[in-house]
Design an enzyme around this catalytic site. Structure first.
Site, PDB file in Angstrom:
ATOM      1  N   THR A 416      44.415  40.571  16.184  1.00 19.59           N
ATOM      2  CA  THR A 416      44.970  41.506  17.235  1.00 19.59           C
ATOM      3  C   THR A 416      46.833  41.064  17.144  1.00 19.59           C
ATOM      4  OG1 THR A 416      43.127  41.084  18.733  1.00 19.59           O
ATOM      5  CG2 THR A 416      45.207  41.146  20.026  1.00 19.59           C
ATOM      6  N   ASP A 458      33.164  43.733  20.533  1.00 16.57           N
ATOM      7  CA  ASP A 458      33.274  43.064  21.748  1.00 16.57           C
ATOM      8  C   ASP A 458      32.435  43.083  22.787  1.00 16.57           C
ATOM      9  OD1 ASP A 458      35.359  41.595  20.836  1.00 16.57           O
ATOM     10  OD2 ASP A 458      37.046  42.495  21.645  1.00 16.57           O
ATOM     11  N   SER A 487      37.478  41.984  27.103  1.00 18.04           N
ATOM     12  CA  SER A 487      38.611  41.382  26.063  1.00 18.04           C
ATOM     13  C   SER A 487      39.115  40.073  26.554  1.00 18.04           C
ATOM     14  CB  SER A 487      39.830  42.540  26.145  1.00 18.04           C
ATOM     15  OG  SER A 487      40.936  42.015  25.480  1.00 18.04           O
ATOM     16  N   GLY A 509      41.756  36.640  19.377  1.00 19.81           N
ATOM     17  CA  GLY A 509      40.394  36.587  20.062  1.00 19.81           C
ATOM     18  C   GLY A 509      40.146  35.755  21.198  1.00 19.81           C
TER      19      GLY A 509
HETATM   20  N1  GLY Z   1      39.240  42.130  20.168  1.00 21.73           N
HETATM   21  C1  GLY Z   1      40.003  41.173  20.789  1.00 21.73           C
HETATM   22  C2  GLY Z   1      39.933  41.107  22.328  1.00 21.73           C
HETATM   23  O1  GLY Z   1      39.791  42.054  22.671  1.00 21.73           O
HETATM   24  O2  GLY Z   1      40.003  40.230  22.956  1.00 21.73           O
END
Ligand code: GLY
Length: 609
Positions: A416, A458, A487, A509
């Site tokens: 991210t 996710d 998320s 993450g």
């Molecule tokens: N894909 C990482 C998040 O949205 O937390």
């Protein structure tokens, strides 16, 4: 397309500290034992600069073939920090052209979509949290959505067992992208024309930019997957292998960006780009339709706001669990005198670990997209509830996830990216965006040149059943058509005495909220400078698995004390890449001083003027 350039002599990705015109070249590092020392040093530095007349900002020069990463820089008119030096420079250039924090955030995001393809994107999604001098706090949700044809069991085989590859790689793993809708939803708070904000990204895609060693390595690592999940040639594949100093040119992406420039949101969600996305879906097993694209809307939400020790924290609400986890963690330590326990001491790390464990147990059980499921946010963040959650905390003894409560946890990738911006008018913007995994689904939209996310992973791909990581998901985050996957992204702002004080966030993450939590506690409670807080060894507990993750430079003595308390420790290479801007007032009280810090862990770079 690959153009080979000689390694420019000027590329230097080592940590650098800078201030404009060397005004602050001796700006000292703060003492960890002082409470809020940087405020005083800010004022001192500002006074020196204003009194020596050393205050004319140098105009930014964008040279994509020769650039350096700056790790810490100060300025008086605005600051930008992001995962890539060129993207940070684009943001600063926009501030210098009269743009505000939102203009700079939009331009920086677009530049990241070109120069940081592993996570910067137009084929993914994210969140913006901003605080504007005139209108206050806002949050824009441009998280991807499940397509209308998505079903709860779409990643299960005939026996009902999860097939994680399907939710992580290739066409079927992609959610309906939200980034471009997010850019246009934030545009109403910007000052400059969109064409001006997107042009640097178009130029970078068309003329190319040289790769850093890290980016070359990461592209090389992904060559096989690019070949496997694409049927047409992509700009990211180089048979000879990438190396630092090679130039990456993305002609198809530049054409897509031009369509967005000329046609606005429709340049992506309708017409040629939309047709290209659906054609790509049809080449694999993808399900995103023209209607899914046309119907996608970013949503403006009420930010998650709360007070911590006199600081106003503004963060992201659901569908990110980040703001709630941050509030739970900070509130569970608020009355426990953590500042007396010492920075990175066994006592403070244990307390922070135990609150992280409890917050993540709640995430697993209760959290999902509030547009689809009822989440008891008020209860989860209520004083009485959080006091009760800590009733079984025993200082000096490891807690147990088995006794903290049964529930589910959803593992996430760490790829991210975050950017922080602040401007001279007192506006701040924190934006975290993601493709989920590094380079998302690895599938590039043929003819359009951008990578699709694999954000569907996710979701909890099978509620109640352990997935590929040995963890289980929950009904609240089960797949439903049009739903946004949960998320952890935590773009966060802090006000102090109602004035802008901090802009921060990180990728990582599930480690995102815990890294933001630790960075805030390190600055607010332990008085660390932004640079020390950003670069301090991080640790992470997410309830399940019942393990305490520590970074490789975590002090061994503290690790031994934690083991003796009963914790199972697991070492990880790095946790987070936090980008912080700290904002102080000039002596006259009329202007701001910005201290921008980029994480040492990547090519991340800070700009200020
Ligand atoms: N894909 C990482 C998040 O949205 O937390």
């Amino acid at each position: 397309m690959v153009k080979q350039y000689k390694q420019p002599a000027g590329i230097n990705h080592g940590a650098e500290e800078r201030s404009h015109q060397n005004c602050f070249s001796t700006f000292p590092l703060q003492s960890k034992s002082m409470k809020y020392p940087s405020v005083f040093l800010f004022v001192l530095a500002a006074t020196l600069v204003l009194e020596t007349g050393c205050n004319e900002p140098a105009k930014i020069v964008l040279n994509p073939y020769e650039y350096t990463a700056q790790k810490r820089v100060t300025g008086f008119r605005g600051a930008v920090v992001s995962a890539h030096p060129l993207a940070s420079k684009v943001g600063l250039m926009i501030l210098q052209q009269g743009g505000n924090a939102i203009d700079a955030a939009i331009a920086t995001q677009l530049a990241l979509a070109v120069v940081y393809p592993g996570a910067g994107n137009i084929g993914g999604g994210g969140f913006m949290v901003a605080h504007l001098r005139d209108t206050g706090a806002l949050a824009i949700d441009f998280r991807e959505k499940a397509a209308a044809a998505a079903t709860r069991d779409m990643y299960l085989d005939e026996q009902g067992d999860p097939v994680p590859r399907l939710s992580r790689m290739g066409h079927l793993s992609a959610g309906v992208p939200g980034t471009v809708a997010g850019l246009f939803a934030s545009l109403k708070y910007a000052k400059l024309p969109f064409a001006q904000l997107i042009q640097p990204a178009i130029d970078l895609a068309e003329k190319g930019f040289v790769l850093t060693a890290a980016e070359a390595g990461s592209l090389n690592h992904t060559q096989e997957a690019f070949n496997q999940y694409n049927t047409s040639p992509t700009a990211f594949v180089n048979r000879a292998g990438w190396k630092a100093g090679d130039t990456l040119v993305q002609m198809e992406l530049s054409e897509t960006l031009k369509r967005i420039r000329d046609k606005g949101k429709e340049g992506f969600y309708e017409g040629e780009t939309a047709r290209q996305i659906v054609a790509e879906m049809n080449k694999g097993n993808g399900i995103i339709s023209l209607n899914d694209l046309k119907n996608y809307e970013a949503v403006e939400r009420k930010p998650k706001e709360f007070d911590y020790k006199g600081f106003r924290i503004i963060s992201m609400p659901l569908p990110s669990s980040g703001g709630i986890i941050l509030e739970q963690c900070l509130k569970m330590i608020e009355n426990r005198d953590i500042e007396k326990m010492g920075f990175l001491s066994p006592r403070s790390v244990q307390l922070m670990t135990e609150v992280e464990r409890r917050a993540f147990a709640d995430r697993a059980v209760y959290m999902g997209d509030e547009d689809f499921v009822k989440v008891p946010v008020k209860t989860l963040t209520g004083e009485a509830y959080l006091k009760e959650r800590m009733a079984d905390f025993i200082p000096g003894k490891a807690g147990s996830s088995a006794s903290v409560g049964a529930g589910n946890i959803i593992p996430e990738s760490e790829e991210t990216t975050h950017l922080s911006v602040a401007d001279q008018w007192g506006n701040m913007a924190a934006v975290t965006t993601t493709l989920n995994d590094s380079y998302g689904s690895k599938t590039v939209v043929s003819g359009a040149g951008f990578l699709l996310n694999n954000e569907m992973d996710d979701f909890s791909i099978k509620p109640g059943v352990p997935n590929m990581y040995g963890a289980v998901g929950n009904q609240a985050n089960a797949i439903e058509p049009g739903k946004r996957m949960l998320s952890s992204m935590t773009p966060t702002l802090v006000l102090h005495n109602s004035e802008p004080y901090l802009v921060l966030g990180t990728p990582g993450g599930t480690t995102i909220p815990t890294s933001v939590f630790q960075t805030l506690v390190d600055m607010i409670d332990f008085g660390l400078s932004p640079a020390d807080a950003v670069n301090a060894p991080k640790f992470h507990h997410q309830w399940l698995p019942d393990e305490l993750y520590i970074e490789k430079d975590f002090p061994p003595g503290i690790a031994d004390s934690l083991k003796a308390m009963g914790y199972t420790l697991t070492q990880r290479n790095s946790i987070g890449r936090t980008e912080v801007i700290k904002i102080g007032k000039t002596k006259s009280g009329k202007g701001y001083i910005f201290e921008a810090v980029a994480d040492k862990r990547g090519d991340d770079s800070a700009e200020a003027y």
